[in-house]
Write a protein that holds these residues in place. Structure first.
Motif, PDB file in Angstrom:
ATOM      1  N   ARG A 138       0.862  -1.180   0.000  1.00 42.48           N
ATOM      2  CA  ARG A 138       0.000   0.000   0.000  1.00 42.48           C
ATOM      3  C   ARG A 138       0.892   1.222   0.000  1.00 42.48           C
ATOM      4  NH1 ARG A 138      -4.278  -1.680   4.728  1.00 42.48           N
ATOM      5  NH2 ARG A 138      -5.160  -3.483   3.652  1.00 42.48           N
ATOM      6  N   GLY A 139       0.309   2.358  -0.265  1.00 44.49           N
ATOM      7  CA  GLY A 139       1.050   3.604  -0.200  1.00 44.49           C
ATOM      8  C   GLY A 139       1.151   4.288  -1.539  1.00 44.49           C
ATOM      9  N   SER A 140       2.068   5.244  -1.607  1.00 40.32           N
ATOM     10  CA  SER A 140       2.279   6.043  -2.807  1.00 40.32           C
ATOM     11  C   SER A 140       3.778   6.118  -3.058  1.00 40.32           C
ATOM     12  CB  SER A 140       1.702   7.446  -2.591  1.00 40.32           C
ATOM     13  OG  SER A 140       2.455   8.123  -1.599  1.00 40.32           O
ATOM     14  N   ILE A 141       4.197   7.065  -3.899  1.00 43.36           N
ATOM     15  CA  ILE A 141       5.633   7.204  -4.122  1.00 43.36           C
ATOM     16  C   ILE A 141       6.339   7.806  -2.907  1.00 43.36           C
ATOM     17  CG2 ILE A 141       5.453   7.322  -6.628  1.00 43.36           C
ATOM     18  CD1 ILE A 141       5.748  10.364  -6.416  1.00 43.36           C
ATOM     19  N   PHE A 142       5.578   8.365  -1.976  1.00 42.79           N
ATOM     20  CA  PHE A 142       6.162   8.974  -0.785  1.00 42.79           C
ATOM     21  C   PHE A 142       6.064   8.082   0.443  1.00 42.79           C
ATOM     22  CE2 PHE A 142       4.590  12.484  -3.456  1.00 42.79           C
ATOM     23  CZ  PHE A 142       5.815  13.056  -3.771  1.00 42.79           C
ATOM     24  N   THR A 143       5.211   7.102   0.421  1.00 45.76           N
ATOM     25  CA  THR A 143       5.046   6.182   1.545  1.00 45.76           C
ATOM     26  C   THR A 143       4.963   4.760   1.005  1.00 45.76           C
ATOM     27  OG1 THR A 143       2.627   6.229   1.491  1.00 45.76           O
ATOM     28  CG2 THR A 143       3.723   7.895   2.849  1.00 45.76           C
ATOM     29  N   ARG A 144       5.241   3.812   1.849  1.00 49.32           N
ATOM     30  CA  ARG A 144       5.105   2.412   1.441  1.00 49.32           C
ATOM     31  C   ARG A 144       4.738   1.603   2.676  1.00 49.32           C
ATOM     32  NH1 ARG A 144       3.561   1.160  -2.895  1.00 49.32           N
ATOM     33  NH2 ARG A 144       5.217   2.136  -4.032  1.00 49.32           N
ATOM     34  N   GLN A 145       3.891   0.644   2.473  1.00 49.25           N
ATOM     35  CA  GLN A 145       3.440  -0.246   3.532  1.00 49.25           C
ATOM     36  C   GLN A 145       3.365  -1.653   2.949  1.00 49.25           C
ATOM     37  OE1 GLN A 145      -0.537   0.646   4.809  1.00 49.25           O
ATOM     38  NE2 GLN A 145      -0.477  -0.764   6.522  1.00 49.25           N
ATOM     39  N   PHE A 146       3.898  -2.619   3.691  1.00 51.04           N
ATOM     40  CA  PHE A 146       3.825  -4.009   3.270  1.00 51.04           C
ATOM     41  C   PHE A 146       3.103  -4.814   4.339  1.00 51.04           C
ATOM     42  CE2 PHE A 146       7.671  -2.691   0.903  1.00 51.04           C
ATOM     43  CZ  PHE A 146       7.212  -2.959  -0.371  1.00 51.04           C
ATOM     44  N   ILE A 147       2.194  -5.649   3.888  1.00 47.34           N
ATOM     45  CA  ILE A 147       1.445  -6.538   4.772  1.00 47.34           C
ATOM     46  C   ILE A 147       1.755  -7.957   4.330  1.00 47.34           C
ATOM     47  CG2 ILE A 147      -0.851  -7.268   5.515  1.00 47.34           C
ATOM     48  CD1 ILE A 147      -1.710  -4.311   4.818  1.00 47.34           C
ATOM     49  N   ILE A 148       2.251  -8.737   5.260  1.00 51.32           N
ATOM     50  CA  ILE A 148       2.638 -10.118   4.967  1.00 51.32           C
ATOM     51  C   ILE A 148       1.988 -11.019   5.998  1.00 51.32           C
ATOM     52  CG2 ILE A 148       4.560 -11.738   4.773  1.00 51.32           C
ATOM     53  CD1 ILE A 148       6.317  -9.199   4.210  1.00 51.32           C
ATOM     54  N   GLU A 149       1.343 -12.054   5.537  1.00 57.09           N
ATOM     55  CA  GLU A 149       0.771 -13.056   6.430  1.00 57.09           C
ATOM     56  C   GLU A 149       1.402 -14.396   6.094  1.00 57.09           C
ATOM     57  OE1 GLU A 149      -3.551 -12.968   6.612  1.00 57.09           O
ATOM     58  OE2 GLU A 149      -3.497 -10.866   6.007  1.00 57.09           O
ATOM     59  N   PHE A 150       1.776 -15.124   7.131  1.00 60.80           N
ATOM     60  CA  PHE A 150       2.330 -16.448   6.906  1.00 60.80           C
ATOM     61  C   PHE A 150       1.985 -17.383   8.053  1.00 60.80           C
ATOM     62  CE2 PHE A 150       5.810 -14.456   9.290  1.00 60.80           C
ATOM     63  CZ  PHE A 150       6.272 -15.471  10.113  1.00 60.80           C
ATOM     64  N   THR A 151       2.088 -18.656   7.773  1.00 60.89           N
ATOM     65  CA  THR A 151       1.930 -19.680   8.797  1.00 60.89           C
ATOM     66  C   THR A 151       3.261 -20.416   8.926  1.00 60.89           C
ATOM     67  OG1 THR A 151       1.117 -21.306   7.205  1.00 60.89           O
ATOM     68  CG2 THR A 151      -0.541 -19.996   8.372  1.00 60.89           C
ATOM     69  N   SER A 152       3.490 -20.935  10.100  1.00 60.26           N
ATOM     70  CA  SER A 152       4.705 -21.683  10.390  1.00 60.26           C
ATOM     71  C   SER A 152       4.434 -22.500  11.648  1.00 60.26           C
ATOM     72  CB  SER A 152       5.873 -20.715  10.607  1.00 60.26           C
ATOM     73  OG  SER A 152       7.075 -21.392  10.831  1.00 60.26           O
ATOM     74  N   SER A 153       5.356 -23.364  11.996  1.00 55.88           N
ATOM     75  CA  SER A 153       5.178 -24.108  13.246  1.00 55.88           C
ATOM     76  C   SER A 153       5.361 -23.145  14.416  1.00 55.88           C
ATOM     77  CB  SER A 153       6.190 -25.251  13.338  1.00 55.88           C
ATOM     78  OG  SER A 153       7.503 -24.738  13.465  1.00 55.88           O
ATOM     79  N   GLU A 154       4.681 -23.414  15.507  1.00 53.87           N
ATOM     80  CA  GLU A 154       4.774 -22.519  16.673  1.00 53.87           C
ATOM     81  C   GLU A 154       6.197 -22.451  17.205  1.00 53.87           C
ATOM     82  OE1 GLU A 154       1.613 -22.537  19.591  1.00 53.87           O
ATOM     83  OE2 GLU A 154       0.252 -23.448  18.126  1.00 53.87           O
ATOM     84  N   ALA A 155       6.921 -23.559  17.146  1.00 57.43           N
ATOM     85  CA  ALA A 155       8.312 -23.576  17.608  1.00 57.43           C
ATOM     86  C   ALA A 155       9.179 -22.661  16.746  1.00 57.43           C
ATOM     87  CB  ALA A 155       8.860 -24.995  17.588  1.00 57.43           C
TER      88      ALA A 155
END
Length: 131
Positions: free
Chosen positions: A60-77
């Motif tokens: 998300r964002g524009s040329i002046f700002t940027r935002q990244f949203i990442i979702e992932f799964t993994s083992s709890e350990a």
């Protein structure tokens, strides 16, 4: 007339590429690793666990700002190990609500804004910004 049609097609393709690359929330496949690295560095987070399965990535964002949203799964350990290795979690404010740990991470020595990481079981949600 044919040259005009070719020009219009190329113009449309160029505008579409610029829109997708700079203004849409879609992360191009060739930008995926760079987006992940940027989000992790803005929060002083270690590289994702080896068994991480990225389920969602968005910008998300524009040329002046940027935002990244990442979702992932993994083992709890692996997630616990990732939290221990990541410097950003050491100074984070933590809130626990309904089994979800929310870490507010705002590194003072970086130009990034930082953001938050939410962890619930084996699911992780990273939301980091720069402006």
């Amino acid at each position: 007339m044919r040259i005009l049609k070719i020009f219009l097609v190329l113009f449309f393709l160029g505008v579409s590429f610029i829109y997708l690359n700079y203004f849409s929330s879609f992360v191009m496949p060739w930008d995926r690793e760079e987006a992940i690295e940027a989000a992790l560095s803005w929060g002083k987070l270690d590289k994702l666990p080896k068994d991480a399965d990225i389920t969602h990535i968005e910008k998300r964002g524009s040329i002046f700002t940027r935002q990244f949203i990442i979702e992932f799964t993994s083992s709890e350990a692996e997630i616990k190990n990732w939290v221990l290795k990541s410097k950003g979690f050491k100074e984070a404010e933590i809130e626990i609500k309904d089994g979800t740990k929310t870490y507010e991470i705002h590194p003072k020595d970086l130009e990034s804004y930082g953001g938050r990481v939410k962890i619930k079981g084996n699911k992780v949600y990273i939301n980091m910004s720069w402006s």
